[in-house]
Design a protein around this motif. Structure first.
Motif, PDB file in Angstrom:
ATOM      1  N   VAL A 146      23.204  44.593  67.404  1.00 33.47           N
ATOM      2  CA  VAL A 146      24.536  44.571  66.792  1.00 33.47           C
ATOM      3  C   VAL A 146      24.698  43.343  65.920  1.00 33.47           C
ATOM      4  CG1 VAL A 146      26.998  44.279  67.285  1.00 33.47           C
ATOM      5  CG2 VAL A 146      25.676  45.991  68.537  1.00 33.47           C
ATOM      6  N   GLU A 147      24.386  42.180  66.463  1.00 35.13           N
ATOM      7  CA  GLU A 147      24.540  40.924  65.729  1.00 35.13           C
ATOM      8  C   GLU A 147      23.710  40.932  64.443  1.00 35.13           C
ATOM      9  OE1 GLU A 147      26.359  38.236  66.386  1.00 35.13           O
ATOM     10  OE2 GLU A 147      27.092  38.601  68.421  1.00 35.13           O
ATOM     11  N   ALA A 148      22.480  41.431  64.528  1.00 33.32           N
ATOM     12  CA  ALA A 148      21.569  41.375  63.389  1.00 33.32           C
ATOM     13  C   ALA A 148      21.908  42.389  62.306  1.00 33.32           C
ATOM     14  CB  ALA A 148      20.131  41.585  63.861  1.00 33.32           C
ATOM     15  N   SER A 149      22.496  43.529  62.695  1.00 26.29           N
ATOM     16  CA  SER A 149      22.693  44.614  61.725  1.00 26.29           C
ATOM     17  C   SER A 149      24.062  44.605  61.047  1.00 26.29           C
ATOM     18  CB  SER A 149      22.501  45.978  62.417  1.00 26.29           C
ATOM     19  OG  SER A 149      23.506  46.205  63.389  1.00 26.29           O
ATOM     20  N   LEU A 150      25.028  43.868  61.561  1.00 30.18           N
ATOM     21  CA  LEU A 150      26.383  43.907  60.988  1.00 30.18           C
ATOM     22  C   LEU A 150      26.431  43.526  59.503  1.00 30.18           C
ATOM     23  CD1 LEU A 150      28.857  42.698  63.771  1.00 30.18           C
ATOM     24  CD2 LEU A 150      28.759  44.929  62.653  1.00 30.18           C
ATOM     25  N   PRO A 151      25.672  42.515  59.031  1.00 27.86           N
ATOM     26  CA  PRO A 151      25.729  42.225  57.588  1.00 27.86           C
ATOM     27  C   PRO A 151      25.344  43.413  56.714  1.00 27.86           C
ATOM     28  CG  PRO A 151      24.739  40.391  58.766  1.00 27.86           C
ATOM     29  CD  PRO A 151      24.878  41.504  59.760  1.00 27.86           C
ATOM     30  N   ALA A 152      24.375  44.205  57.163  1.00 26.10           N
ATOM     31  CA  ALA A 152      23.986  45.385  56.378  1.00 26.10           C
ATOM     32  C   ALA A 152      25.076  46.445  56.411  1.00 26.10           C
ATOM     33  CB  ALA A 152      22.672  45.957  56.914  1.00 26.10           C
ATOM     34  N   TRP A 153      25.695  46.644  57.576  1.00 28.73           N
ATOM     35  CA  TRP A 153      26.797  47.606  57.644  1.00 28.73           C
ATOM     36  C   TRP A 153      27.950  47.177  56.749  1.00 28.73           C
ATOM     37  CZ3 TRP A 153      25.277  51.950  59.054  1.00 28.73           C
ATOM     38  CH2 TRP A 153      24.411  52.139  60.132  1.00 28.73           C
ATOM     39  N   GLN A 154      28.177  45.885  56.661  1.00 30.15           N
ATOM     40  CA  GLN A 154      29.248  45.389  55.794  1.00 30.15           C
ATOM     41  C   GLN A 154      28.982  45.769  54.348  1.00 30.15           C
ATOM     42  OE1 GLN A 154      30.061  41.236  56.320  1.00 30.15           O
ATOM     43  NE2 GLN A 154      31.614  41.172  54.716  1.00 30.15           N
ATOM     44  N   GLN A 155      27.738  45.646  53.925  1.00 27.68           N
ATOM     45  CA  GLN A 155      27.389  46.001  52.554  1.00 27.68           C
ATOM     46  C   GLN A 155      27.553  47.496  52.311  1.00 27.68           C
ATOM     47  OE1 GLN A 155      23.546  44.468  51.450  1.00 27.68           O
ATOM     48  NE2 GLN A 155      23.624  45.313  49.386  1.00 27.68           N
ATOM     49  N   LEU A 156      27.349  48.310  53.340  1.00 27.36           N
ATOM     50  CA  LEU A 156      27.462  49.756  53.197  1.00 27.36           C
ATOM     51  C   LEU A 156      28.905  50.242  53.208  1.00 27.36           C
ATOM     52  CD1 LEU A 156      24.598  50.961  55.569  1.00 27.36           C
ATOM     53  CD2 LEU A 156      24.708  51.348  53.108  1.00 27.36           C
ATOM     54  N   VAL A 157      29.721  49.656  54.077  1.00 27.61           N
ATOM     55  CA  VAL A 157      31.058  50.207  54.346  1.00 27.61           C
ATOM     56  C   VAL A 157      32.131  49.613  53.446  1.00 27.61           C
ATOM     57  CG1 VAL A 157      32.846  50.433  56.123  1.00 27.61           C
ATOM     58  CG2 VAL A 157      30.438  50.738  56.717  1.00 27.61           C
ATOM     59  N   ASP A 158      32.012  48.350  53.083  1.00 30.03           N
ATOM     60  CA  ASP A 158      33.074  47.682  52.319  1.00 30.03           C
ATOM     61  C   ASP A 158      33.476  48.426  51.038  1.00 30.03           C
ATOM     62  OD1 ASP A 158      33.811  45.686  54.007  1.00 30.03           O
ATOM     63  OD2 ASP A 158      32.688  44.087  53.030  1.00 30.03           O
ATOM     64  N   PRO A 159      32.528  48.958  50.246  1.00 30.85           N
ATOM     65  CA  PRO A 159      32.954  49.641  49.014  1.00 30.85           C
ATOM     66  C   PRO A 159      33.905  50.800  49.261  1.00 30.85           C
ATOM     67  CG  PRO A 159      30.596  49.177  48.933  1.00 30.85           C
ATOM     68  CD  PRO A 159      31.048  48.867  50.322  1.00 30.85           C
ATOM     69  N   VAL A 160      33.671  51.573  50.337  1.00 35.25           N
ATOM     70  CA  VAL A 160      34.555  52.699  50.626  1.00 35.25           C
ATOM     71  C   VAL A 160      35.886  52.212  51.172  1.00 35.25           C
ATOM     72  CG1 VAL A 160      34.797  54.831  51.942  1.00 35.25           C
ATOM     73  CG2 VAL A 160      32.566  54.162  51.080  1.00 35.25           C
ATOM     74  N   ALA A 161      35.835  51.237  52.097  1.00 30.78           N
ATOM     75  CA  ALA A 161      37.070  50.718  52.677  1.00 30.78           C
ATOM     76  C   ALA A 161      37.955  50.086  51.610  1.00 30.78           C
ATOM     77  CB  ALA A 161      36.738  49.704  53.769  1.00 30.78           C
ATOM     78  N   GLU A 162      37.349  49.483  50.610  1.00 25.07           N
ATOM     79  CA  GLU A 162      38.109  48.881  49.522  1.00 25.07           C
ATOM     80  C   GLU A 162      38.924  49.936  48.783  1.00 25.07           C
ATOM     81  OE1 GLU A 162      39.703  46.070  47.146  1.00 25.07           O
ATOM     82  OE2 GLU A 162      38.321  45.653  48.796  1.00 25.07           O
ATOM     83  N   ARG A 163      38.373  51.137  48.653  1.00 30.45           N
ATOM     84  CA  ARG A 163      39.093  52.206  47.964  1.00 30.45           C
ATOM     85  C   ARG A 163      40.342  52.608  48.749  1.00 30.45           C
ATOM     86  NH1 ARG A 163      36.655  54.338  43.764  1.00 30.45           N
ATOM     87  NH2 ARG A 163      37.925  56.215  43.858  1.00 30.45           N
ATOM     88  N   VAL A 164      40.264  52.553  50.061  1.00 28.10           N
ATOM     89  CA  VAL A 164      41.433  52.894  50.872  1.00 28.10           C
ATOM     90  C   VAL A 164      42.525  51.854  50.666  1.00 28.10           C
ATOM     91  CG1 VAL A 164      42.292  53.313  53.199  1.00 28.10           C
ATOM     92  CG2 VAL A 164      39.999  54.038  52.567  1.00 28.10           C
TER      93      VAL A 164
END
Length: 484
Positions: A149-167
């Motif tokens: 979890v600790e190691a993978s969160l930065p990659a998830w942030q890069q994946l999810v932020d663009p969509v969440a920004e649209r909301v």
């Protein structure tokens, strides 16, 4: 929705023995408090004229402080589109609760670390003979689920932020322009809560996924820091539990897949940005279901932020049916398939003569990647995208055919530039792509050979432009063709 009072992992109060007529309220709001269930315990319909009585009556007092603290975090959040601190907290809580089969996370012991290290190093040796790409693993690590979890969160942030920004942007756009100034505080509150709700949902999905993944590259994207080859011993054991395959073989096969991914991402420098860029390009074409969002905004009650959570859980993202969006999706799916297909092909080549269960393990992994798990479905709902290689088998066949036709070096050479890779149409006709590539490279080899020869051979009379060069007519100097 979560079955907790605030939807954030706090356990609901259990009814005491002998309390007849009291049922456990799945929302944690307290069914017997004089109104419909309300996970926050206050607001309309909770406790009649005294909402606080319902709140205190239905909640464990020990949880009350933590609940208000988390509500304060939701309302005070001023960061990006996702509250990643909350996501991390929820993911860690989800991991600590264990998986549905009762498997609990645990620290990795010295023996497990040694087994993982040996498996990954042996896998790298086996791969040396089936790919021209050298090892991409700088270090080998054995992770617990919490460490993943600790190691993978930065990659998830890069994946999810663009969509969440649209909301976040859409929340301001659904109101008429003349009302947006007056509704500024409300919109700001909703964006803060939206960031928290996204954080909660992403955190839960990451926490569940941590109980399923066996390494750092399971979804076809590099989730760990560069150069770190990782396996999760607890999940490796869980993966092979019902396969009737020796545990050592299971670990080695999964180590081969992890090491192959590491080679590809380490020695194809443009690949990581290409994949993440494809996800971002796809996200730009996703539109928010404004009718659903308008309903949420129009009926939003600050005391019931679970309304926003419900909307997120049900999904409010719809891909636009445009040629550009279809092309973007095709590029992403093809890229994921090519990565997974290459890994599948080289791992099978390395394992088939060494592991007796190579075929069975290959088929198990293919089905696993094709179907996905509950956590992947959660991400599909949240970001409108399934990170699955739909054409894995087609891509694997194409890479195998290229190996037969051009050898290992010729196959791996296609990764030198994205324009050289097969397209979605090439996956429809792999033999045509292989044949076409053979012709192209034959012509290229011929041109390179002629160029090399031209740099070393003695220029002919024709090259020097002398008269009679290349003339097949009779000689006029009285000598025969041999100069006599």
């Amino acid at each position: 929705m979560s079955d907790t009072p605030f939807g954030f992992g706090l356990p609901p109060e259990e009814p005491e023995d002998g309390d007849e007529g009291k049922k456990k309220d799945p929302t944690g709001g307290g069914q017997g408090s004089g109104g419909p269930a309300n996970p926050f315990g206050f607001g309309p319909g909770a406790g009649g004229d005294n909402p606080f009585a319902a709140m205190f009556g239905s909640m464990n007092p020990n949880d009350l402080g933590a609940a208000f603290q988390q509500l304060g975090q939701m309302l005070s959040y001023e960061g990006g589109p996702v509250n990643w601190d909350m996501a991390k907290q929820i993911a860690r809580q989800t991991v600590s609760q264990g998986t549905t089969d009762g498997s609990k996370d645990a620290s990795v012991g010295p023996a497990e670390r040694t087994s993982v290290d040996e498996a990954l190093r042996l896998a790298d040796l086996w791969l040396d003979g089936v790919t021209s790409m050298p090892s991409g693993s700088v270090t080998t690590v054995a992770w617990s689920r919490a460490e993943w979890v600790e190691a993978s969160l930065p990659a998830w942030q890069q994946l999810v932020d663009p969509v969440a920004e649209r909301v976040g942007l859409a929340m301001g756009d659904v109101l008429p322009e003349e009302m947006q100034a007056m509704a500024g505080p409300l919109i700001g509150m909703m964006r803060s809560m939206g960031g928290a709700m996204f954080g909660q949902q992403i955190g839960q999905a990451v926490g569940v996924l941590a109980g399923e993944v066996v390494g750092s590259t399971d979804i076809g994207l590099p989730l760990a820091p560069a150069g770190k080859a990782a396996l999760l011993p607890l999940n490796v054991e869980r993966f092979g539990k019902d396969l009737s395959v020796p545990q050592d073989e299971v670990r080695l096969y999964l180590a081969l897949r992890e090491a192959a991914h590491q080679r590809l991402f380490a020695h194809v420098p443009w690949l990581r940005s290409h994949l993440f860029g494809a996800v971002e390009a796809y996200a730009r074409g996703i539109k928010v279901d404004t009718s659903k969002l308008e309903d949420v905004v129009g009926q939003f009650d600050p005391s019931q932020p679970e309304q926003l959570q419900d909307a997120l859980q049900q999904g409010m993202f719809q891909p636009e049916d445009t040629p550009e969006q279809k092309a973007s999706l095709a590029r992403l799916e093809t890229a994921l398939a090519l990565v997974e297909g290459w890994v599948d092909a080289v791992v099978h080549e390395a394992a088939k003569s060494r592991l007796t269960s190579a075929d069975a393990l290959r088929e198990t992994m293919r089905r696993r990647r094709a179907s996905g798990g509950p956590a992947e479905q959660t991400f599909a709902t949240l970001i409108g995208l399934q990170l699955r290689p739909r054409r894995l088998r087609d891509a694997s066949r194409l890479w195998a055919s290229l190996t037969d036709a051009r050898g290992v070096d010729g196959r791996d050479g296609l990764w030198e530039h994205p324009d050289m890779l097969p397209t979605a149409q090439d996956l429809d006709d792999p033999d045509g792509f292989v044949h076409h590539e053979q012709l192209d490279f034959s012509e290229l080899d011929k041109m390179l050979g002629e160029a090399a020869e031209g740099g070393t051979r003695k220029p002919s009379a024709e090259d020097r432009g002398e008269d009679g060069a290349g003339d097949d007519g009779p000689r006029t100097d009285g000598k025969d063709d041999d100069g006599r």
